[in-house]
Design a protein around this motif. Structure first.
Motif, PDB file in Angstrom:
ATOM      1  N   LEU A 152       0.831  -1.203   0.000  1.00 12.22           N
ATOM      2  CA  LEU A 152       0.000   0.000   0.000  1.00 12.22           C
ATOM      3  C   LEU A 152       0.866   1.255   0.000  1.00 12.22           C
ATOM      4  O   LEU A 152       0.543   2.232  -0.678  1.00 12.22           O
ATOM      5  CB  LEU A 152      -0.928  -0.011   1.218  1.00 12.22           C
ATOM      6  CG  LEU A 152      -1.986   1.079   1.298  1.00 12.22           C
ATOM      7  CD1 LEU A 152      -2.917   1.013   0.104  1.00 12.22           C
ATOM      8  CD2 LEU A 152      -2.778   0.934   2.578  1.00 12.22           C
ATOM      9  N   SER A 153       1.965   1.227   0.713  1.00 13.29           N
ATOM     10  CA  SER A 153       2.847   2.397   0.721  1.00 13.29           C
ATOM     11  C   SER A 153       3.525   2.584  -0.637  1.00 13.29           C
ATOM     12  O   SER A 153       3.799   3.709  -1.039  1.00 13.29           O
ATOM     13  CB  SER A 153       3.878   2.295   1.840  1.00 13.29           C
ATOM     14  OG  SER A 153       4.739   1.222   1.635  1.00 13.29           O
ATOM     15  N   LEU A 154       3.763   1.493  -1.360  1.00 16.95           N
ATOM     16  CA  LEU A 154       4.352   1.611  -2.695  1.00 16.95           C
ATOM     17  C   LEU A 154       3.399   2.275  -3.685  1.00 16.95           C
ATOM     18  O   LEU A 154       3.838   2.876  -4.663  1.00 16.95           O
ATOM     19  CB  LEU A 154       4.775   0.239  -3.217  1.00 16.95           C
ATOM     20  CG  LEU A 154       6.025  -0.353  -2.582  1.00 16.95           C
ATOM     21  CD1 LEU A 154       6.222  -1.782  -3.045  1.00 16.95           C
ATOM     22  CD2 LEU A 154       7.249   0.484  -2.878  1.00 16.95           C
ATOM     23  N   VAL A 155       2.110   2.189  -3.423  1.00 21.25           N
ATOM     24  CA  VAL A 155       1.130   2.850  -4.288  1.00 21.25           C
ATOM     25  C   VAL A 155       1.330   4.367  -4.259  1.00 21.25           C
ATOM     26  O   VAL A 155       1.134   5.055  -5.255  1.00 21.25           O
ATOM     27  CB  VAL A 155      -0.314   2.481  -3.844  1.00 21.25           C
ATOM     28  CG1 VAL A 155      -1.346   3.328  -4.543  1.00 21.25           C
ATOM     29  CG2 VAL A 155      -0.563   1.004  -4.088  1.00 21.25           C
ATOM     30  N   PHE A 156       1.774   4.882  -3.118  1.00 19.80           N
ATOM     31  CA  PHE A 156       1.963   6.322  -2.942  1.00 19.80           C
ATOM     32  C   PHE A 156       3.365   6.778  -3.321  1.00 19.80           C
ATOM     33  O   PHE A 156       3.835   7.799  -2.840  1.00 19.80           O
ATOM     34  CB  PHE A 156       1.671   6.720  -1.494  1.00 19.80           C
ATOM     35  CG  PHE A 156       0.265   6.485  -1.080  1.00 19.80           C
ATOM     36  CD1 PHE A 156      -0.746   7.309  -1.515  1.00 19.80           C
ATOM     37  CD2 PHE A 156      -0.054   5.404  -0.265  1.00 19.80           C
ATOM     38  CE1 PHE A 156      -2.049   7.082  -1.147  1.00 19.80           C
ATOM     39  CE2 PHE A 156      -1.353   5.179   0.117  1.00 19.80           C
ATOM     40  CZ  PHE A 156      -2.360   6.017  -0.329  1.00 19.80           C
ATOM     41  N   MET A 157       4.028   6.061  -4.200  1.00 19.89           N
ATOM     42  CA  MET A 157       5.407   6.359  -4.569  1.00 19.89           C
ATOM     43  C   MET A 157       5.520   7.515  -5.544  1.00 19.89           C
ATOM     44  O   MET A 157       6.616   7.917  -5.914  1.00 19.89           O
ATOM     45  CB  MET A 157       6.051   5.108  -5.158  1.00 19.89           C
ATOM     46  CG  MET A 157       7.539   5.118  -5.101  1.00 19.89           C
ATOM     47  SD  MET A 157       8.211   3.570  -5.668  1.00 19.89           S
ATOM     48  CE  MET A 157       8.668   4.010  -7.313  1.00 19.89           C
ATOM     49  N   ILE A 158       4.441   8.118  -5.938  1.00 28.00           N
ATOM     50  CA  ILE A 158       4.450   9.199  -6.921  1.00 28.00           C
ATOM     51  C   ILE A 158       5.297  10.360  -6.394  1.00 28.00           C
ATOM     52  O   ILE A 158       5.114  10.830  -5.283  1.00 28.00           O
ATOM     53  CB  ILE A 158       3.017   9.680  -7.212  1.00 28.00           C
ATOM     54  CG1 ILE A 158       2.187   8.527  -7.766  1.00 28.00           C
ATOM     55  CG2 ILE A 158       3.012  10.861  -8.164  1.00 28.00           C
ATOM     56  CD1 ILE A 158       0.720   8.792  -7.810  1.00 28.00           C
ATOM     57  N   GLY A 159       6.235  10.800  -7.184  1.00 26.52           N
ATOM     58  CA  GLY A 159       7.070  11.935  -6.827  1.00 26.52           C
ATOM     59  C   GLY A 159       8.297  11.594  -6.003  1.00 26.52           C
ATOM     60  O   GLY A 159       9.095  12.466  -5.685  1.00 26.52           O
ATOM     61  N   GLU A 160       8.471  10.343  -5.662  1.00 29.70           N
ATOM     62  CA  GLU A 160       9.647   9.932  -4.889  1.00 29.70           C
ATOM     63  C   GLU A 160      10.733   9.449  -5.839  1.00 29.70           C
ATOM     64  O   GLU A 160      10.458   8.978  -6.938  1.00 29.70           O
ATOM     65  CB  GLU A 160       9.281   8.823  -3.904  1.00 29.70           C
ATOM     66  CG  GLU A 160       8.226   9.202  -2.897  1.00 29.70           C
ATOM     67  CD  GLU A 160       8.671  10.273  -1.918  1.00 29.70           C
ATOM     68  OE1 GLU A 160       9.887  10.451  -1.722  1.00 29.70           O
ATOM     69  OE2 GLU A 160       7.795  10.939  -1.367  1.00 29.70           O
ATOM     70  N   LYS A 161      11.988   9.556  -5.406  1.00 27.46           N
ATOM     71  CA  LYS A 161      13.106   9.119  -6.244  1.00 27.46           C
ATOM     72  C   LYS A 161      13.177   7.604  -6.346  1.00 27.46           C
ATOM     73  O   LYS A 161      13.372   7.061  -7.417  1.00 27.46           O
ATOM     74  CB  LYS A 161      14.418   9.659  -5.685  1.00 27.46           C
ATOM     75  CG  LYS A 161      14.581  11.134  -5.837  1.00 27.46           C
ATOM     76  CD  LYS A 161      15.961  11.537  -5.379  1.00 27.46           C
ATOM     77  CE  LYS A 161      15.802  12.411  -4.163  1.00 27.46           C
ATOM     78  NZ  LYS A 161      17.040  12.828  -3.571  1.00 27.46           N
TER      79      LYS A 161
END
Length: 194
Positions: A152-161
């Protein structure tokens, strides 16, 4: 900034655990949170702001774990009797989770400081993806709840390096280190009593 707020909320909830009267406990928690949110000097320089400027925001996995901890504490305090309370109690952090997070964090942070021969954080996307896949699978094998939170946390990876930015941070690594040290001290104390 929201993650740092949650970090302090969880810290205060855990700190005031000795207080038996629930209303007094939550008045103290709200009071301390308000004090930490008020500006100390000039404009927008609160304790939470300063903490954020020194240590950055917690990763998404940390925020999800903090939300689970806060929800578990509040449901337990108010004796709701909901089924989710039992579910959250069963899925509290354990030793295996902390060992895995500590080892991955140690490898990432030592690599970032060039103290070991490889740097996972700046490696190719294929290696990062492979390490993240192994990490999520190990968490899933420890408890499926941990693996699902990591996914679930990987879903919010938008904008991360990198994927490591949403899976591990200094807060989670330090918590794992403290958890492991305290567990080790408890075991030593139990063996000395025998």
């Amino acid at each position: 900034m929201f993650g740092v707020f949650l970090l302090f909320l969880a810290l205060f909830l855990a700190s005031f655990n000795f207080i038996q009267k629930i209303w007094l406990k939550y008045i103290l928690v709200i009071s301390f949170l308000a004090l930490f949110c008020l500006p100390l000097y000039q404009k927008n320089h609160s304790v939470i702001n300063l903490w954020y400027s020194f240590f950055d925001a917690p990763c998404i996995l940390s925020i999800l774990l903090l939300l689970c901890f806060i929800l578990r504490k509040m449901l337990k305090d108010f004796h709701t009797g909901l089924k989710i309370t039992h579910f959250l109690e069963q899925n509290a952090l354990n030793l295996a989770f902390c060992v895995v997070v500590f080892v991955l964090g140690l490898i990432l942070f030592l690599g970032e400081l060039n103290l070991i021969g490889f740097d996972l954080y700046h490696s190719s996307l294929m290696y990062q993806g492979m390490i993240v896949f192994i990490f999520v699978m190990i968490l899933y094998l420890i408890k499926p709840f941990y693996g699902i939170l990591a996914l679930l946390s990987l879903v919010f990876m938008i904008g991360e390096k990198t994927a490591f930015d949403v899976l591990i941070d200094v807060y989670l690594w330090l918590f794992s280190l403290i958890f492991l040290v305290l567990k080790g001290l408890n075991k030593i104390k139990l063996r000395l009593r025998k």
